[in-house]
Design a protein around this motif. Structure first.
Motif, PDB file in Angstrom:
ATOM      1  N   HIS A 166       1.720   7.847  -5.236  1.00  0.00           N
ATOM      2  CA  HIS A 166       0.906   6.819  -4.574  1.00  0.00           C
ATOM      3  C   HIS A 166      -0.475   7.412  -4.307  1.00  0.00           C
ATOM      4  O   HIS A 166      -0.593   8.394  -3.571  1.00  0.00           O
ATOM      5  CB  HIS A 166       1.553   6.368  -3.265  1.00  0.00           C
ATOM      6  CG  HIS A 166       0.984   5.081  -2.727  1.00  0.00           C
ATOM      7  ND1 HIS A 166      -0.264   5.013  -2.168  1.00  0.00           N
ATOM      8  CD2 HIS A 166       1.505   3.822  -2.688  1.00  0.00           C
ATOM      9  CE1 HIS A 166      -0.497   3.766  -1.783  1.00  0.00           C
ATOM     10  NE2 HIS A 166       0.560   3.023  -2.098  1.00  0.00           N
ATOM     11  N   ASP A 167      -1.495   6.824  -4.920  1.00  0.00           N
ATOM     12  CA  ASP A 167      -2.822   7.442  -4.879  1.00  0.00           C
ATOM     13  C   ASP A 167      -3.463   7.432  -3.497  1.00  0.00           C
ATOM     14  O   ASP A 167      -4.064   8.422  -3.075  1.00  0.00           O
ATOM     15  CB  ASP A 167      -3.751   6.784  -5.907  1.00  0.00           C
ATOM     16  CG  ASP A 167      -3.705   5.264  -5.881  1.00  0.00           C
ATOM     17  OD1 ASP A 167      -3.055   4.691  -4.977  1.00  0.00           O
ATOM     18  OD2 ASP A 167      -4.321   4.650  -6.785  1.00  0.00           O
ATOM     19  N   VAL A 168      -3.330   6.333  -2.757  1.00  0.00           N
ATOM     20  CA  VAL A 168      -3.963   6.263  -1.431  1.00  0.00           C
ATOM     21  C   VAL A 168      -3.207   7.127  -0.428  1.00  0.00           C
ATOM     22  O   VAL A 168      -3.822   7.772   0.433  1.00  0.00           O
ATOM     23  CB  VAL A 168      -4.060   4.802  -0.955  1.00  0.00           C
ATOM     24  CG1 VAL A 168      -4.633   4.740   0.465  1.00  0.00           C
ATOM     25  CG2 VAL A 168      -4.945   3.991  -1.903  1.00  0.00           C
ATOM     26  N   LYS A 169      -1.899   7.171  -0.528  1.00  0.00           N
ATOM     27  CA  LYS A 169      -1.121   8.034   0.376  1.00  0.00           C
ATOM     28  C   LYS A 169      -1.475   9.494   0.142  1.00  0.00           C
ATOM     29  O   LYS A 169      -1.522  10.296   1.096  1.00  0.00           O
ATOM     30  CB  LYS A 169       0.380   7.819   0.141  1.00  0.00           C
ATOM     31  CG  LYS A 169       1.241   8.264   1.321  1.00  0.00           C
ATOM     32  CD  LYS A 169       0.988   7.398   2.548  1.00  0.00           C
ATOM     33  CE  LYS A 169       1.865   7.791   3.731  1.00  0.00           C
ATOM     34  NZ  LYS A 169       1.562   6.985   4.929  1.00  0.00           N
ATOM     35  N   ALA A 170      -1.753   9.840  -1.114  1.00  0.00           N
ATOM     36  CA  ALA A 170      -2.169  11.214  -1.416  1.00  0.00           C
ATOM     37  C   ALA A 170      -3.466  11.559  -0.710  1.00  0.00           C
ATOM     38  O   ALA A 170      -3.649  12.684  -0.227  1.00  0.00           O
ATOM     39  CB  ALA A 170      -2.324  11.389  -2.927  1.00  0.00           C
TER      40      ALA A 170
ATOM     41  N   GLY B 256      -2.527   1.796  10.913  1.00  0.00           N
ATOM     42  CA  GLY B 256      -2.417   0.348  10.835  1.00  0.00           C
ATOM     43  C   GLY B 256      -2.893  -0.265   9.533  1.00  0.00           C
ATOM     44  O   GLY B 256      -2.926  -1.497   9.409  1.00  0.00           O
ATOM     45  N   LEU B 257      -3.253   0.568   8.574  1.00  0.00           N
ATOM     46  CA  LEU B 257      -3.866   0.051   7.347  1.00  0.00           C
ATOM     47  C   LEU B 257      -2.861  -0.075   6.211  1.00  0.00           C
ATOM     48  O   LEU B 257      -1.789   0.528   6.226  1.00  0.00           O
ATOM     49  CB  LEU B 257      -5.009   0.967   6.904  1.00  0.00           C
ATOM     50  CG  LEU B 257      -6.159   1.184   7.881  1.00  0.00           C
ATOM     51  CD1 LEU B 257      -7.219   2.078   7.243  1.00  0.00           C
ATOM     52  CD2 LEU B 257      -6.763  -0.143   8.311  1.00  0.00           C
ATOM     53  N   THR B 258      -3.241  -0.839   5.219  1.00  0.00           N
ATOM     54  CA  THR B 258      -2.567  -0.862   3.927  1.00  0.00           C
ATOM     55  C   THR B 258      -3.526  -0.266   2.902  1.00  0.00           C
ATOM     56  O   THR B 258      -4.726  -0.114   3.178  1.00  0.00           O
ATOM     57  CB  THR B 258      -2.163  -2.291   3.528  1.00  0.00           C
ATOM     58  OG1 THR B 258      -1.373  -2.240   2.340  1.00  0.00           O
ATOM     59  CG2 THR B 258      -3.378  -3.164   3.286  1.00  0.00           C
ATOM     60  N   SER B 259      -3.015   0.052   1.742  1.00  0.00           N
ATOM     61  CA  SER B 259      -3.848   0.698   0.726  1.00  0.00           C
ATOM     62  C   SER B 259      -5.085  -0.127   0.394  1.00  0.00           C
ATOM     63  O   SER B 259      -6.165   0.410   0.133  1.00  0.00           O
ATOM     64  CB  SER B 259      -3.046   0.914  -0.555  1.00  0.00           C
ATOM     65  OG  SER B 259      -1.941   1.740  -0.315  1.00  0.00           O
TER      66      SER B 259
ATOM     67  N   GLY C 255      -8.125  -5.547   7.063  1.00  0.00           N
ATOM     68  CA  GLY C 255      -7.367  -6.268   8.078  1.00  0.00           C
ATOM     69  C   GLY C 255      -5.874  -6.055   8.046  1.00  0.00           C
ATOM     70  O   GLY C 255      -5.119  -6.873   8.564  1.00  0.00           O
ATOM     71  N   GLY C 256      -5.422  -4.959   7.424  1.00  0.00           N
ATOM     72  CA  GLY C 256      -4.003  -4.668   7.457  1.00  0.00           C
ATOM     73  C   GLY C 256      -3.217  -5.297   6.329  1.00  0.00           C
ATOM     74  O   GLY C 256      -3.787  -5.855   5.387  1.00  0.00           O
ATOM     75  N   ALA C 257      -1.895  -5.239   6.443  1.00  0.00           N
ATOM     76  CA  ALA C 257      -0.988  -5.542   5.343  1.00  0.00           C
ATOM     77  C   ALA C 257      -1.122  -6.959   4.798  1.00  0.00           C
ATOM     78  O   ALA C 257      -0.994  -7.179   3.600  1.00  0.00           O
ATOM     79  CB  ALA C 257       0.453  -5.295   5.772  1.00  0.00           C
ATOM     80  N   THR C 258      -1.363  -7.936   5.658  1.00  0.00           N
ATOM     81  CA  THR C 258      -1.591  -9.299   5.166  1.00  0.00           C
ATOM     82  C   THR C 258      -2.887  -9.884   5.711  1.00  0.00           C
ATOM     83  O   THR C 258      -3.074 -11.099   5.735  1.00  0.00           O
ATOM     84  CB  THR C 258      -0.408 -10.231   5.529  1.00  0.00           C
ATOM     85  OG1 THR C 258      -0.180 -10.191   6.943  1.00  0.00           O
ATOM     86  CG2 THR C 258       0.846  -9.821   4.774  1.00  0.00           C
TER      87      THR C 258
END
Length: 447
Positions: free
Chosen positions: A90-94, A118-121, A206-209
């Motif tokens: 996972h590129d952003v998690k890296a 609190g963020l999503t990729s 703005g987060g996951a959704t």
């Protein structure tokens, strides 16, 4: 096998690398990683400045050290993140894990869980990519555009008084001036650039959704919408899109690509016109010692720069078209199709840059063949028929259009004597005849 200009699959990373390498700091994989790091670091700093209780003990003096993580970002750092990605897949998690390692070095270990809080990729991708596009536009595209525009303006001025036979439907038409015809392209480009300037660089955050769900559940009393807007607009210099789904809706980005496509289309139109003028012998081309125009015909000097430009701008437009049509469409709250196509966003910019440079190179090689302009005008005295019949209309002369039609729609050559003799047959005053005989293809060029 290491990548070189000879084994690269894409010509923009191979044959044309030296023409597009200025785009690498914005659109390469390393660049994307760096921009992601930048957003993550600035987000953490913004959380600190928002006075979250758990971050109250973070000394603002460390912010400069944090920013150096991305301002001093190196290829080795990018490789380190890619090594982490081989494990995470996972590129952003890296990127998050890499920054956590930097926090350990800066004695911020107790605050590591507020990285990517609190963020999503897509909060990272949909800020990093618009930021990279904005920077590439300002740092690379705009200077290249203005260099080409400057050349066209100079040519429009230099050739402002050069009369030229116009051709509509490929046929001789009312004369014009070469400089004016170049000015047409200048004005078109300027107007489209003005429209381009009105398009905001928008970003989702703005987060996951898109609803700041995780943020609000953790800190229900904080105005996260205002925080997000301030972060995107004040910290990153982008426009905050809200509300959104998990991803940016890309409508503004699509408008940008459409605008870039229109500018490219105008230059393709210019390329084809200049190519045609070269084929008509209106222009010669400067010859560079040692260059070969044709592998078989030694005499040839081909207008290859305009052909190269047309081809590259066509490829750029095809990709811009796909990006503009694809990106605003995503199933429900998010699918992954935007992610893979956005990895190609630098490709149309690369081909656009090649096109700009090729057109400019071609323009710099043009040599005006004044004799050919004059020859074509002299061979086409029939084009003054419009002027004569218009003045006759002014004077109330009966059926002037039909009279000139009968004279000029013939396979016989029309020259100055033919026109002069016709004027002598007209039942008008001597002053009108004098006025008519003063008209020539070279001076009947309008305003």
């Amino acid at each position: 096998m290491s990548i070189s200009s000879l084994n690269a699959i894409s010509p923009i990373d191979g044959r044309y690398r030296n023409k597009v390498e200025k785009l690498s700091p914005y659109f390469s994989e390393e660049a994307l990683i760096k921009y992601r790091v930048q957003v993550e670091i600035e987000y953490f700093i913004a959380l600190c400045e928002a006075k979250l209780p758990q971050l109250a003990d973070v000394d603002p003096k460390v912010f400069s050290d944090l920013r150096s993580v991305y301002t001093s970002f190196s290829s080795e750092d990018a490789k380190a993140i890619k090594d982490i990605e081989r494990v995470t897949n996972h590129d952003v998690k890296a990127v998050e894990y890499f920054i956590k390692e930097q926090f350990d070095k800066l004695n911020l270990s107790t605050h590591k869980e507020f990285i990517h809080f609190g963020l999503t990729s897509q909060d990272i991708n949909n800020t990093a990519i618009p930021l990279s596009i904005k920077d590439a536009m300002n740092d690379v595209y705009v200077p290249e555009y203005f260099e080409l525009l400057k050349k066209l303006k100079a040519l429009a001025e230099e050739w402002s008084s050069v009369p030229m036979l116009a051709r509509t439907h490929g046929q001789p038409a009312s004369p014009t001036r070469l400089g004016k015809e170049i000015q047409v392209f200048v004005t078109r480009l300027e107007e489209q650039f003005n429209l381009l300037n009105d398009i905001p660089s928008a970003a989702k955050f703005g987060g996951a959704t898109g609803n700041f769900n995780a943020h609000k559940v953790a800190y229900p009393d904080m105005d996260w919408k205002t925080f997000g807007t301030n972060f995107v607009q004040e910290k990153l210099g982008l426009q905050h899109s809200f509300p959104t789904t998990q991803i940016e809706h890309y409508d503004h980005m699509a408008a940008l690509f459409d605008a870039l496509k229109r500018i490219n289309t105008i230059i393709i139109d210019l390329d084809r016109d200049i190519w045609t003028y070269v084929s008509m012998d209106y222009f010669k081309q400067k010859i560079k010692k040692g260059e070969v125009g044709s592998s078989a015909m030694p005499h040839k000097v081909n207008p290859i720069d305009f052909e190269n430009s047309e081809g590259n701008l066509g490829i750029a437009n095809a990709i811009f078209e796909h990006l503009a049509a694809k990106l605003p469409i995503s199933r429900l709250q998010r699918d992954l199709t935007d992610s893979t196509v956005l990895r190609n966003v630098g490709v149309p910019f690369g081909h656009t840059l090649i096109g700009f440079k090729s057109t400019l190179k071609g323009l710099n090689k043009l040599l005006l063949n004044v004799a050919k302009f004059e020859e074509d005008l002299e061979k086409n005295w029939a084009v003054v028929a419009e002027a004569i019949q218009t003045i006759l209309r002014r004077e109330g002369y009966p059926n002037p259009y039909e009279a000139l039609k009968g004279l000029t729609r013939t396979n016989e050559a029309i020259n100055q004597d033919t026109i002069s003799n016709f004027i002598d047959t007209l039942e008008v005053s001597d002053s009108i005849k004098k006025e008519l005989k003063a008209i020539s293809p070279s001076n009947y060029t309008g305003i």
